[in-house]
Scaffold this motif. Structure first.
Motif, PDB file in Angstrom:
ATOM      1  N   ALA A  87       0.854  -1.189   0.000  1.00 30.88           N
ATOM      2  CA  ALA A  87       0.000   0.000   0.000  1.00 30.88           C
ATOM      3  C   ALA A  87       0.888   1.236   0.000  1.00 30.88           C
ATOM      4  CB  ALA A  87      -0.890  -0.003   1.231  1.00 30.88           C
ATOM      5  N   LYS A  88       0.409   2.306  -0.618  1.00 35.50           N
ATOM      6  CA  LYS A  88       1.149   3.555  -0.624  1.00 35.50           C
ATOM      7  C   LYS A  88       0.660   4.414   0.527  1.00 35.50           C
ATOM      8  CE  LYS A  88       2.579   4.115  -5.351  1.00 35.50           C
ATOM      9  NZ  LYS A  88       2.562   4.957  -6.520  1.00 35.50           N
ATOM     10  N   GLU A  89       1.559   5.234   1.004  1.00 36.47           N
ATOM     11  CA  GLU A  89       1.251   6.163   2.073  1.00 36.47           C
ATOM     12  C   GLU A  89       1.203   7.553   1.447  1.00 36.47           C
ATOM     13  OE1 GLU A  89       3.997   7.134   5.584  1.00 36.47           O
ATOM     14  OE2 GLU A  89       3.102   5.204   6.069  1.00 36.47           O
ATOM     15  N   TYR A  90       0.168   8.340   1.768  1.00 33.77           N
ATOM     16  CA  TYR A  90      -0.009   9.666   1.194  1.00 33.77           C
ATOM     17  C   TYR A  90       0.083  10.723   2.281  1.00 33.77           C
ATOM     18  CZ  TYR A  90      -1.773   6.988  -2.733  1.00 33.77           C
ATOM     19  OH  TYR A  90      -1.899   6.100  -3.765  1.00 33.77           O
ATOM     20  N   ALA A  91       0.527  11.933   1.907  1.00 33.79           N
ATOM     21  CA  ALA A  91       0.668  12.998   2.897  1.00 33.79           C
ATOM     22  C   ALA A  91       0.729  14.364   2.222  1.00 33.79           C
ATOM     23  CB  ALA A  91       1.924  12.783   3.729  1.00 33.79           C
ATOM     24  N   ASN A  92       0.406  15.387   2.982  1.00 32.66           N
ATOM     25  CA  ASN A  92       0.661  16.784   2.638  1.00 32.66           C
ATOM     26  C   ASN A  92       0.870  17.541   3.944  1.00 32.66           C
ATOM     27  OD1 ASN A  92      -1.929  17.350   3.632  1.00 32.66           O
ATOM     28  ND2 ASN A  92      -2.818  17.736   1.629  1.00 32.66           N
ATOM     29  N   GLN A  93       0.680  18.867   3.976  1.00 31.46           N
ATOM     30  CA  GLN A  93       0.952  19.628   5.190  1.00 31.46           C
ATOM     31  C   GLN A  93      -0.003  19.294   6.334  1.00 31.46           C
ATOM     32  OE1 GLN A  93       0.670  21.048   2.139  1.00 31.46           O
ATOM     33  NE2 GLN A  93       2.201  22.635   1.876  1.00 31.46           N
ATOM     34  N   ILE A 114     -10.067   3.982   5.059  1.00 26.82           N
ATOM     35  CA  ILE A 114      -9.089   5.051   4.996  1.00 26.82           C
ATOM     36  C   ILE A 114      -8.635   5.344   6.418  1.00 26.82           C
ATOM     37  CG2 ILE A 114      -8.678   7.471   4.410  1.00 26.82           C
ATOM     38  CD1 ILE A 114     -11.379   5.704   2.621  1.00 26.82           C
ATOM     39  N   GLN A 115      -7.327   5.332   6.621  1.00 29.08           N
ATOM     40  CA  GLN A 115      -6.803   5.631   7.947  1.00 29.08           C
ATOM     41  C   GLN A 115      -5.535   6.457   7.819  1.00 29.08           C
ATOM     42  OE1 GLN A 115      -5.740   2.015  10.023  1.00 29.08           O
ATOM     43  NE2 GLN A 115      -5.291   0.966   8.119  1.00 29.08           N
ATOM     44  N   GLY A 116      -5.252   7.235   8.857  1.00 30.36           N
ATOM     45  CA  GLY A 116      -4.061   8.066   8.861  1.00 30.36           C
ATOM     46  C   GLY A 116      -4.083   9.043  10.007  1.00 30.36           C
ATOM     47  N   GLU A 117      -3.360  10.135   9.835  1.00 24.33           N
ATOM     48  CA  GLU A 117      -3.282  11.179  10.838  1.00 24.33           C
ATOM     49  C   GLU A 117      -3.501  12.527  10.174  1.00 24.33           C
ATOM     50  OE1 GLU A 117       0.559  10.856  12.688  1.00 24.33           O
ATOM     51  OE2 GLU A 117       0.013   9.027  13.761  1.00 24.33           O
ATOM     52  N   PHE A 143      -2.234  16.305   6.342  1.00 24.64           N
ATOM     53  CA  PHE A 143      -2.505  14.867   6.443  1.00 24.64           C
ATOM     54  C   PHE A 143      -1.198  14.105   6.290  1.00 24.64           C
ATOM     55  CE2 PHE A 143      -6.330  16.835   4.781  1.00 24.64           C
ATOM     56  CZ  PHE A 143      -7.318  16.308   5.588  1.00 24.64           C
ATOM     57  N   ARG A 144      -1.053  13.012   7.042  1.00 24.40           N
ATOM     58  CA  ARG A 144       0.142  12.177   6.895  1.00 24.40           C
ATOM     59  C   ARG A 144      -0.213  10.734   7.217  1.00 24.40           C
ATOM     60  NH1 ARG A 144       3.839  13.820  12.180  1.00 24.40           N
ATOM     61  NH2 ARG A 144       2.528  12.755  13.705  1.00 24.40           N
ATOM     62  N   LYS A 145       0.646   9.826   6.739  1.00 22.43           N
ATOM     63  CA  LYS A 145       0.484   8.390   6.970  1.00 22.43           C
ATOM     64  C   LYS A 145      -0.906   7.895   6.537  1.00 22.43           C
ATOM     65  CE  LYS A 145       3.619   8.506  10.894  1.00 22.43           C
ATOM     66  NZ  LYS A 145       3.761   8.264  12.336  1.00 22.43           N
ATOM     67  N   VAL A 146      -1.445   8.455   5.471  1.00 22.47           N
ATOM     68  CA  VAL A 146      -2.778   8.073   4.991  1.00 22.47           C
ATOM     69  C   VAL A 146      -2.642   6.835   4.108  1.00 22.47           C
ATOM     70  CG1 VAL A 146      -4.823   8.799   3.726  1.00 22.47           C
ATOM     71  CG2 VAL A 146      -3.554  10.464   5.088  1.00 22.47           C
ATOM     72  N   ILE A 147      -3.404   5.801   4.455  1.00 21.20           N
ATOM     73  CA  ILE A 147      -3.390   4.532   3.741  1.00 21.20           C
ATOM     74  C   ILE A 147      -4.823   4.188   3.354  1.00 21.20           C
ATOM     75  CG2 ILE A 147      -2.852   2.078   3.904  1.00 21.20           C
ATOM     76  CD1 ILE A 147      -0.908   2.838   6.170  1.00 21.20           C
ATOM     77  N   VAL A 148      -5.004   3.728   2.125  1.00 20.63           N
ATOM     78  CA  VAL A 148      -6.313   3.271   1.669  1.00 20.63           C
ATOM     79  C   VAL A 148      -6.233   1.767   1.465  1.00 20.63           C
ATOM     80  CG1 VAL A 148      -8.037   3.409  -0.154  1.00 20.63           C
ATOM     81  CG2 VAL A 148      -6.819   5.460   0.554  1.00 20.63           C
ATOM     82  N   GLU A 149      -7.172   1.055   2.066  1.00 21.89           N
ATOM     83  CA  GLU A 149      -7.218  -0.401   1.965  1.00 21.89           C
ATOM     84  C   GLU A 149      -8.566  -0.807   1.360  1.00 21.89           C
ATOM     85  OE1 GLU A 149      -7.076  -4.230   5.008  1.00 21.89           O
ATOM     86  OE2 GLU A 149      -6.866  -2.206   5.794  1.00 21.89           O
ATOM     87  N   PHE A 174      -7.295   9.105  12.466  1.00 20.71           N
ATOM     88  CA  PHE A 174      -8.640   8.844  11.952  1.00 20.71           C
ATOM     89  C   PHE A 174      -8.655   7.489  11.274  1.00 20.71           C
ATOM     90  CE2 PHE A 174      -6.426  11.212   8.621  1.00 20.71           C
ATOM     91  CZ  PHE A 174      -6.681  10.457   7.486  1.00 20.71           C
ATOM     92  N   ASP A 175      -9.832   6.912  11.209  1.00 23.64           N
ATOM     93  CA  ASP A 175     -10.014   5.589  10.609  1.00 23.64           C
ATOM     94  C   ASP A 175     -11.494   5.475  10.275  1.00 23.64           C
ATOM     95  OD1 ASP A 175     -10.112   2.919   9.896  1.00 23.64           O
ATOM     96  OD2 ASP A 175      -9.000   2.217  11.651  1.00 23.64           O
ATOM     97  N   PHE A 176     -11.817   5.412   8.986  1.00 24.11           N
ATOM     98  CA  PHE A 176     -13.224   5.300   8.596  1.00 24.11           C
ATOM     99  C   PHE A 176     -13.362   4.433   7.352  1.00 24.11           C
ATOM    100  CE2 PHE A 176     -11.599   9.050   6.481  1.00 24.11           C
ATOM    101  CZ  PHE A 176     -12.216   9.097   5.243  1.00 24.11           C
TER     102      PHE A 176
END
Length: 150
Positions: A50-56, A73-76, A58-64, A112-114
């Motif tokens: 899985a790829k991890e996505y981020a910007n200023q 969708i989960q991340g910080e 959002f970080r560590k965002v993963i889509v499963e 977050f995790d939804f």
């Protein structure tokens, strides 16, 4: 003689500290350019990469992908009042939208995790989710993070 021993210990401690800082910088593959940034640091989830996505914001965002039309969708996020919005689009139309909460507001990074369900209108279209913060000043979208749903 004691002075020389103390000096050697101080130099060794300083060099070791700098080595740890260099390792931290090497481990952090985040490169910020413009509004959105993608981290090229793959992580394994359910035997898939899985790829991890981020910007200023959002970080560590993963889509499963959980099912054919269901995604987790989960991340910080570092969001004012811990509230952010999302939109699912197919490149032409907004198919679904909503909002989520993190477990902490800015300046902290809240998790977050939804789960969402999204159906394609056209078979050959590509779904994307856009995470963003709403501006308290004018209501516009800020810090959009575009993520493909595959």
């Amino acid at each position: 003689m004691k002075f020389i021993a103390y000096l050697i210990l101080l130099i060794l401690f300083s060099c070791n500290n700098q080595h740890e800082k260099d390792e931290e910088l090497k481990d952090n593959d985040l490169v910020i350019s413009g509004d959105s940034t993608q981290i090229d640091k793959p992580i394994k989830t359910n035997n898939e990469i899985a790829k991890e996505y981020a910007n200023q914001r959002f970080r560590k965002v993963i889509v499963e992908k959980i099912a054919s039309d269901k995604f987790r969708i989960q991340g910080e996020a570092q969001i004012f009042e811990a509230n952010f919005n999302w939109v699912i689009e197919d490149g032409h139309n907004e198919l679904k939208k909503g909002y989520e909460m993190t477990d902490a507001g800015a300046p902290e990074w809240g998790r977050f995790d939804f789960t969402i369900e999204a159906h394609k209108k056209r078979e050959n279209s590509t779904l994307n989710i856009i995470l963003f913060e709403i501006s308290a000043k004018d209501g516009s979208r800020q810090y959009e993070l575009h993520i493909p749903l595959k």
